[in-house]
Every structure is written in C-alpha cells, then in structure tokens.
Design a protein around this motif. Structure first.
Motif, short mmCIF file in Angstrom:
data_model
loop_
_atom_site.label_atom_id
_atom_site.label_comp_id
_atom_site.label_asym_id
_atom_site.label_seq_id
_atom_site.Cartn_x
_atom_site.Cartn_y
_atom_site.Cartn_z
N PRO A 1 24.56 -17.53 24.18
CA PRO A 1 25.23 -16.97 22.99
C PRO A 1 24.30 -16.81 21.80
O PRO A 1 24.54 -15.96 20.94
CB PRO A 1 26.33 -18.00 22.71
N LEU A 2 23.23 -17.61 21.75
CA LEU A 2 22.29 -17.49 20.65
C LEU A 2 21.57 -16.14 20.66
O LEU A 2 21.09 -15.68 19.64
CB LEU A 2 21.25 -18.62 20.72
N GLY A 3 21.52 -15.50 21.83
CA GLY A 3 20.80 -14.24 21.96
C GLY A 3 21.62 -13.01 21.62
O GLY A 3 21.12 -11.89 21.70
N VAL A 4 22.89 -13.20 21.24
CA VAL A 4 23.73 -12.05 20.93
C VAL A 4 24.58 -12.36 19.70
O VAL A 4 25.18 -13.43 19.60
CB VAL A 4 24.62 -11.68 22.14
N ASP A 5 24.59 -11.45 18.75
CA ASP A 5 25.38 -11.60 17.54
C ASP A 5 26.68 -10.84 17.71
O ASP A 5 26.69 -9.61 17.78
CB ASP A 5 24.59 -11.06 16.34
N VAL A 6 27.79 -11.56 17.79
CA VAL A 6 29.10 -10.92 17.98
C VAL A 6 29.82 -10.73 16.64
O VAL A 6 30.96 -10.26 16.62
CB VAL A 6 29.99 -11.75 18.94
N ASN A 7 29.16 -11.06 15.56
CA ASN A 7 29.81 -11.03 14.25
C ASN A 7 29.36 -9.82 13.43
O ASN A 7 29.13 -9.92 12.23
CB ASN A 7 29.49 -12.33 13.49
N VAL A 8 29.23 -8.66 14.10
CA VAL A 8 28.74 -7.47 13.40
C VAL A 8 29.85 -6.45 13.16
O VAL A 8 29.62 -5.44 12.53
CB VAL A 8 27.59 -6.80 14.18
N HIS A 9 31.06 -6.73 13.66
CA HIS A 9 32.16 -5.80 13.50
C HIS A 9 33.46 -6.59 13.40
O HIS A 9 33.67 -7.52 14.17
CB HIS A 9 32.22 -4.85 14.71
N PRO A 10 34.32 -6.25 12.45
CA PRO A 10 35.56 -7.03 12.28
C PRO A 10 36.40 -7.11 13.55
O PRO A 10 37.01 -8.14 13.84
CB PRO A 10 36.30 -6.27 11.17
N ALA A 11 36.45 -6.02 14.32
CA ALA A 11 37.25 -6.02 15.54
C ALA A 11 36.49 -6.59 16.73
O ALA A 11 37.03 -6.67 17.83
CB ALA A 11 37.72 -4.60 15.86
N GLU B 1 25.89 -12.20 31.39
CA GLU B 1 25.98 -13.56 30.88
C GLU B 1 24.62 -13.96 30.32
O GLU B 1 23.59 -13.78 30.98
CB GLU B 1 26.40 -14.51 32.01
N MET B 2 24.64 -14.49 29.11
CA MET B 2 23.39 -14.87 28.46
C MET B 2 23.67 -15.95 27.43
O MET B 2 24.83 -16.25 27.11
CB MET B 2 22.75 -13.66 27.79
N GLU C 1 19.54 -11.78 38.39
CA GLU C 1 19.22 -12.79 37.37
C GLU C 1 17.78 -12.64 36.94
O GLU C 1 16.92 -12.28 37.74
CB GLU C 1 19.47 -14.20 37.92
N GLY C 2 17.52 -12.93 35.69
CA GLY C 2 16.16 -12.88 35.18
C GLY C 2 16.15 -12.96 33.67
O GLY C 2 17.12 -12.59 33.00
N ALA C 3 15.04 -13.44 33.12
CA ALA C 3 14.85 -13.54 31.67
C ALA C 3 15.97 -14.29 30.99
O ALA C 3 16.36 -13.98 29.86
CB ALA C 3 14.70 -12.13 31.06
N GLY C 4 16.55 -15.29 31.69
CA GLY C 4 17.63 -16.07 31.10
C GLY C 4 18.97 -15.36 31.07
O GLY C 4 19.88 -15.80 30.37
N MET C 5 19.10 -14.27 31.83
CA MET C 5 20.34 -13.49 31.85
C MET C 5 20.81 -13.32 33.29
O MET C 5 20.03 -13.41 34.23
CB MET C 5 20.12 -12.12 31.21
N ARG C 6 22.09 -13.07 33.43
CA ARG C 6 22.69 -12.78 34.74
C ARG C 6 23.59 -11.58 34.61
O ARG C 6 24.46 -11.52 33.73
CB ARG C 6 23.49 -13.98 35.25
N VAL D 1 16.84 -7.10 26.75
CA VAL D 1 18.14 -6.84 27.38
C VAL D 1 18.15 -5.45 28.01
O VAL D 1 18.60 -5.26 29.15
CB VAL D 1 19.28 -6.97 26.35
N HIS D 2 17.66 -4.48 27.29
CA HIS D 2 17.62 -3.10 27.79
C HIS D 2 16.82 -3.02 29.09
O HIS D 2 17.28 -2.44 30.08
CB HIS D 2 16.99 -2.19 26.73
N ASP D 3 15.63 -3.61 29.10
CA ASP D 3 14.78 -3.53 30.29
C ASP D 3 15.39 -4.28 31.47
O ASP D 3 15.27 -3.84 32.62
CB ASP D 3 13.39 -4.08 29.98
N PHE D 4 16.05 -5.40 31.21
CA PHE D 4 16.69 -6.16 32.28
C PHE D 4 17.84 -5.35 32.90
O PHE D 4 17.98 -5.28 34.12
CB PHE D 4 17.21 -7.49 31.75
N LEU D 5 18.66 -4.74 32.05
CA LEU D 5 19.77 -3.93 32.55
C LEU D 5 19.25 -2.73 33.33
O LEU D 5 19.72 -2.44 34.44
CB LEU D 5 20.65 -3.46 31.39
#
Length: 599
Positions: A295-305, A292-293, A230-235, A317-321
């Motif tokens: 929802p405001l931090g991730v845009d899921v509306n970038v691809h129709p599928a 888990e983060m 956990e860190g930076a508001g993510m798990r 996100v990259h550095d946390f992962l």
C-alpha cells in the motif's frame, strides 16, 4: 467582496457531496465498500426507481458501536486511519470519513446497526443534514443504511439524474465489478422488489469460474486465459481476453489495485502496448485483473471518489504490467488451447482416417526440415522449423493407435480454394487461413532477427533541427541515455530546440520529427517509450505481409503440415499481425449438430 467566513456544516457536506456523490451508483459504491471494510460476508443492495427513490444496503459485518453512531455521520470521522502513516498505507476501501455525512446531507438518511453480542441495535436518522436523536431498533448483527429521495433538497442536482433504467444499469455495473473483486462475499441486488443479481460466495475454483461466467458471460471464460505473475514486489493475476475475442468498446475492462477498482492511465497505456502487436486497430481487449502491491507504493487519496490512484513508482508498475501481459499473450500459439488433446477413441478415429503413409512420414518429420517449405519461405532447408522443435510433451500431443504423435492442429488433408488449409486433429476439423498464419510466422521471425542484432543506428547526412517547448527540450536533456538506447543521437540545441544527428536505421526514411516528438511525450508521461519498437514492428509487419504466401498458391500436403507445425511453435500465432484469427476448430460434436446427426 464580502468578508471571509466559515461555511455552515450542512453546506460543507453538500459541497463534499458534489465531489463524492454523482449519481445513485456513487452512493452504492461508498456504502458497499464500507460493508466490505466491516468484514461483511453477505451484502444486500435494494434499489427503487433506479436509486432515486430508495437505496438500501444491508450487511452482516461487524456493526457500529451505539456511542459511535453520531460520529459515523460526522464529517471526517473514521475508524480506518489515525495518523499520517496510516494514510500512506491505506488498506481499506473507505477511509476519508466524508461519504456518510455527504450522503446524509442530500437525502433522507437512516443508519441502523448492531454489534455481535449487543443487546439491541440502534438507529439514527438524518433529514437533509438535520440529525435526529438515535433510538433502539430491531436488527440482526451488522448494518443497514437507507438513502431515500436522493437530492430531494437539491432540485438542480436531481434534474441531472438519467432515466430509471440508465441509473440502475450504473448500479448493476458497479455491483458486478465489486463481485469480481470479492468472490468470497455473497451479493444480492434487487430493483423495485425483484431480485436481479445473486452471486453466491465462492468456495473453490469452480465457484470462482461460475461467478466470472455470471458476471461477464460464459463467452468471456471461453475466450480468455488465466495469468499469474510476480515480480518487483508486485503480483498480477486474473483473466485476459484473447486478441481474437476483442470488443468494439472498452466495456469489459476491470482493473483492481489491492481490491479497489480503478481507472488509471499508466495501467491503460501498459495494457494497450501489450496488446499492440496482436490487436486489430480500433478494437479493445477484455480483462479482469488484480494487482497486489505494498500500500505504501500507491496513493489512493488523489480523488474524492477514490476511482483514481497514483503510483509512487509508475515506471516500475508500467513495465511490470506490460511485461506480464506481453509474455502471456506471447503464449497464444495456434493449438495451445488444445494441449489437453483427446486420448483414446478420438485419437484412434483420427489415426485410422489419415493415410498410413502420411502418418508415418509426418511422425518422422516432426521437428525435421522440409525442403519444399524451406523454399517457400526463402530459407535454407536446415532452418525449418527454426531451432530445435520443443518436446512433444509441450503440446500435449495425443497418441494414435500405433503410438505415433497427433499434434494439436492435426494433419493436413486438403487445401480449399487456395486460401484455407483443412486439417484433421483429435477433436475434429481444423481450418487455417494460410496467408494470415504464414504472415504471423514470418513477422515473428523478422522481429527475432532484428532483436538479436540490436538497434542499428544511421547517421543523418544533414542533422535535423526540431523546434520544441522548453519542457520537451529538458526531457531530451534529462533522458539522453534512453534516447541513445533507442538508436538516437539527440542533443539540446537551445532553450526551445533540439538537434537530431542519428536515428534507428530501419526508420530513417520515416517521419523523424513525429517519431521524436512521440518518444519525448512517452518519456515525459511514463518514463519509458516503445515508440521505436512499435514503429519498427509496423514496418516489419508490412514486410511480413508482402513476404508471405499469397492466396491461390498451391501447397503440397508436406508444405501444409510444415505450416501447421510452425504455427504450433510460433508465439502469437493464434492471430495474424492485424488481430484476426489464423485458425478455427470445428469439433465432431459441432459437425454432428450441423448435420442433425443423433436426432
């Protein structure tokens, strides 16, 4: 050109279907996700002829109100968002309101649903986009959707469907991936009337492990480790495969963001970098990970599928992962999987079979310098092992009959062909690749030394002018501080050129232009770069390889035991610098089986 006109609704839906519905598995994805959004705890998927003839998804979710059935198959009608604020914080798997009308426009479609407490269910049918009047029907609480003759009215699209087995395999892979994400839901998958998969809902950790084994095979659990960071508001949690259990292709990689299976280049890059130091070239890690983060931090509306996402803070996100996985992989010490070493009879058996003089000498020697091994490493006697040895409790050491400690890798008993060290521990026989193990130990020591010193920069006698694009020159100008931290002195020399005056000292003799271009590309794409670290590590890895004990070097028992103790204390020592295993365990049971003992 002809006049501009509005397209017919049926054609609009068929165009949308071209974006959302690629094959039967795409239909299953949309329908199962709707079931999960409806709170289903049991989902049944029935497929015929790979999905070309029939796709039926039935659930025990909340159901749809009778008056809402026509809206359910209307374009862009949904119960999941009502405002732009809702769109920014999407917490459901489906939300666009285009899946059902798109599917219905290219199939013979039927939706039957009943809410809990309702007197009856209602059914509405659509044939190629033509809606028929809804009517009462028999159905338990929940929803069933039938999709027959997919693409029957679009022959060109239907021709693109693959063989029945291929299409079903795509459906099977999809259901398995969703089953990994929703262990609390029961899933049943049938093909041509035969149940192929049945995943029972998990009630505890044992059930969860059972589902992982059913989906990915028992080998995955046996060759992976569970992580939770956990860190930076993510798990981040899930399972990551051991480097020594890598695969020839990326066929066991499942990454979920807030429960949604996604493919994302930021994630792929972070995982690849985390494994870069422990994975053999061309191999791929296996993993099942959940991020888990907010929802405001991730845009899921970038691809129709909805198979791709965009992170608002991609560098964070990259550095946390990367950090989470890098730290987890650092704990892949040799013998770490044996920390719950056997007590009692096995330990006593080991203690009785190891010469008493060797036992007592090593009991006193754990954590103490061994002059012979220090000379072997080219180090002072007081530096082996480097720093204080961790407490025995860290290793979960077994006790022998006299109260002495039995380390995870046990005690050396012989050397085989000048290549392998044979040791005996509480479980049986340990085999160690002497050169591979020492190579990792030397490599980690070199890295630690250079990390402590920081990046030493070296001025170039003649500054290098590099021609770049205008965009690349701008990246250099905007990231001057980042380049300085990496040991570079780079300035923009013109609209499409840069000047390099200082570079990291260890890499001064390498291809400076290519390294600079790679760093620029990383900074432009990910906001950070580890190219310098990776290039430095490649050089240190080569140095470690040449500086490690070679084959046919005869080692004494104390030297071999010192090597084992260093392996237990060194990060990533379960594999060499190239990703190959440094040690293997053969248990007494496995040895008995080899010789047919007990039969």
């Amino acid at each position: 050109m002809s006049r501009i006109r509005s397209l017919p609704t049926e054609l609009v839906n068929q165009i949308a279907a071209g974006e959302v519905i690629e094959r039967p598995a795409s239909v299953v994805k949309e329908l199962v996700e709707n079931s999960l959004d409806a709170g289903a705890r049991r989902v049944e998927v029935d497929i015929e002829e790979g999905g070309a003839r029939l796709i039926r998804v039935r659930d025990d979710g909340s159901g749809i109100e009778a008056d809402d059935l026509p809206l359910a198959i209307a374009a862009h009608a949904t119960s999941k968002i009502a405002s732009f604020e809702d769109l920014e914080r999407v917490a459901t798997l489906g939300f666009r309101g285009e899946a059902l009308p798109s599917i219905a426009s290219v199939s013979r479609f039927a939706l039957t649903s009943r809410q809990a407490g309702a007197d009856s269910a209602f059914r509405i049918e659509v044939d190629g986009g033509r809606v028929r009047e809804q009517r009462p029907a028999q159905h338990a609480s929940g929803t069933s959707i039938e999709v027959r003759d997919l693409f029957y009215n679009l022959p060109a699209r239907r021709k693109f469907l693959r063989a029945e087995r291929t299409e079903f395999n795509h459906v099977d892979d999809l259901v398995r991936s969703i089953a990994l994400a929703r262990e609390d839901v029961e899933f049943r998958l049938s093909h041509n009337g035969k149940v192929v998969r049945l995943y029972k809902a998990s009630r505890d950790q044992a059930d969860t492990s059972q589902r992982i084994s059913e989906v990915l095979g028992a080998e995955f659990l046996g060759n992976s480790m569970r992580i939770g960071q956990e860190g930076a508001g993510m798990r981040l949690h899930g399972w990551v495969g051991l480097p020594t259990a890598s695969r020839s292709q990326a066929d066991q990689q499942y990454f979920h963001v807030n429960g949604r299976l996604v493919r994302d280049r930021v994630v792929a890059h972070a995982v690849r970098q985390a494994y870069a130091d422990v994975l053999f070239h061309g191999r791929h890690p296996a993993f099942v990970l959940f991020l888990e983060m907010d929802p405001l931090g991730v845009d899921v509306n970038v691809h129709p599928a909805k198979t791709e996402v965009r992170f608002r803070e991609s560098r964070l996100v990259h550095d946390f992962l990367y950090r989470s996985l890098h730290e987890a992989l650092a704990d892949t010490r040799a013998g770490s999987s044996l920390q719950s070493a056997a007590q009692g009879a096995d330990a006593q058996h080991l203690a009785a079979s190891v010469p008493s003089a060797l036992q007592s000498g090593l009991r006193l020697g754990v954590g103490e310098p061994l002059a012979d091994y220090a000379a072997l490493l080219g180090r002072s006697p007081g530096s082996v092992p480097s720093g204080p040895m961790p407490d025995n409790a860290m290793y979960g050491l077994a006790q022998d009959a006299d109260g002495g400690q039995i380390p995870p890798l046990g005690f050396a008993i012989a050397q085989l062909h000048g290549i392998f060290v044979l040791a005996q521990n509480a479980h049986g026989l340990i085999l160690v690749d002497m050169h591979a193990a020492h190579e990792r130990i030397t490599y980690e020591r070199l890295k630690a030394s250079h990390d402590g010193e920081g990046i030493r920069a070296q001025m170039l006698l003649v500054p290098q002018m590099i021609a770049v694009s205008e965009r690349e020159a701008t990246v250099v100008e905007e990231n001057a501080e980042s380049f300085e931290e990496l040991g570079f002195d780079i300035a923009r020399g013109g609209l499409q050129s840069i000047t390099v005056r200082r570079v990291p000292g260890l890499l001064a003799s390498g291809d400076i232009q290519q390294l600079v271009r790679d760093v620029i590309a990383d900074l432009a794409t990910h906001g950070s770069s580890r190219r310098v670290e990776e290039a430095r590590n490649d050089l240190l890895s080569t140095m470690a390889c040449h500086g490690s004990v070679r084959a046919n070097r005869r080692l004494s028992l104390p030297e071999m035991d010192a090597l084992l103790r260093e392996m237990e204390a060194t990060e990533r020592s379960a594999q060499c610098n190239h990703g190959r295993p440094t040690w293997v365990q053969l248990t007494l049971a496995e040895l008995d089986k080899l010789f047919l003992r007990g039969r």
